[in-house]
Design a protein around this motif. Structure first.
Motif, PDB file in Angstrom:
ATOM      1  N   LEU A 129       2.418  -4.433 -10.027  1.00 48.71           N
ATOM      2  CA  LEU A 129       3.221  -4.369  -8.552  1.00 48.71           C
ATOM      3  C   LEU A 129       2.164  -4.501  -7.660  1.00 48.71           C
ATOM      4  N   THR A 130       2.850  -5.211  -6.661  1.00 47.35           N
ATOM      5  CA  THR A 130       2.131  -5.652  -5.406  1.00 47.35           C
ATOM      6  C   THR A 130       2.712  -5.047  -4.252  1.00 47.35           C
ATOM      7  N   GLU A 131       1.850  -4.267  -3.378  1.00 42.49           N
ATOM      8  CA  GLU A 131       2.557  -4.118  -1.858  1.00 42.49           C
ATOM      9  C   GLU A 131       1.523  -4.164  -0.901  1.00 42.49           C
ATOM     10  N   GLY A 132       1.841  -5.233  -0.024  1.00 45.50           N
ATOM     11  CA  GLY A 132       0.717  -5.450   0.818  1.00 45.50           C
ATOM     12  C   GLY A 132      -0.775  -6.154   0.328  1.00 45.50           C
ATOM     13  N   ASN A 133      -1.623  -5.322   0.542  1.00 43.14           N
ATOM     14  CA  ASN A 133      -3.091  -6.006  -0.125  1.00 43.14           C
ATOM     15  C   ASN A 133      -3.243  -4.996  -1.451  1.00 43.14           C
ATOM     16  N   ALA A 134      -2.332  -4.014  -1.736  1.00 43.10           N
ATOM     17  CA  ALA A 134      -2.577  -2.986  -2.723  1.00 43.10           C
ATOM     18  C   ALA A 134      -1.838  -3.603  -4.118  1.00 43.10           C
ATOM     19  N   ARG A 135      -2.443  -3.176  -5.314  1.00 44.33           N
ATOM     20  CA  ARG A 135      -1.881  -3.783  -6.570  1.00 44.33           C
ATOM     21  C   ARG A 135      -1.974  -2.537  -7.383  1.00 44.33           C
TER      22      ARG A 135
END
Length: 123
Positions: free
Chosen positions: A62-68
């Motif tokens: 999962l990716t959200e913004g620049n976080a994974r």
């Protein structure tokens, strides 16, 4: 003399109450509980490729913004690895969360060991 004592006594009693008041129980200072990284040295700081090489194919990515978040699972546990970039660098694992397959708590290092065994062809 009795008259002076009669006049001063209530004032002295009230002054004693005000000066000796309680402030409540003392609070202990906040002490953070260390989560430790013993047994996680090969995982914390890894990029996604290194993590997949060590733990196998994730069951979720999962990716959200620049976080994974990469999630790995075995018959023993589920491990969530959170990857964040520092500046312009490639995202690396900065936090891990682990639980048994039934949702009960498990030590993160134990879960990493179980996943590594599975990735090498173990059970």
């Amino acid at each position: 003399m009795n008259r002076i004592m009669t006049i001063l006594a209530p004032g002295l009693l009230l002054a004693g109450c005000a000066a000796g008041g309680t402030t409540g129980p003392a609070r202990a200072p906040f002490v953070p509980i260390p989560t430790g990284t013993l047994g996680l040295e090969g995982v914390i700081g890894q990029n996604a490729r290194g993590l997949v090489a060590r733990l196998g194919t994730p069951v979720a990515d999962l990716t959200e913004g620049n976080a994974r978040k990469l999630q790995f699972a075995s018959g023993t546990c589920v491990l969530d690895a959170y990857l964040y970039p520092k500046g312009n660098a490639e995202p690396t694992v900065t936090y891990l969360d682990a639980r048994q397959s039934d949702g009960s708590p498990i030590d993160r290092a134990s879960c990493v060991s179980a996943l590594q065994m599975k990735a090498r062809g173990g059970k």
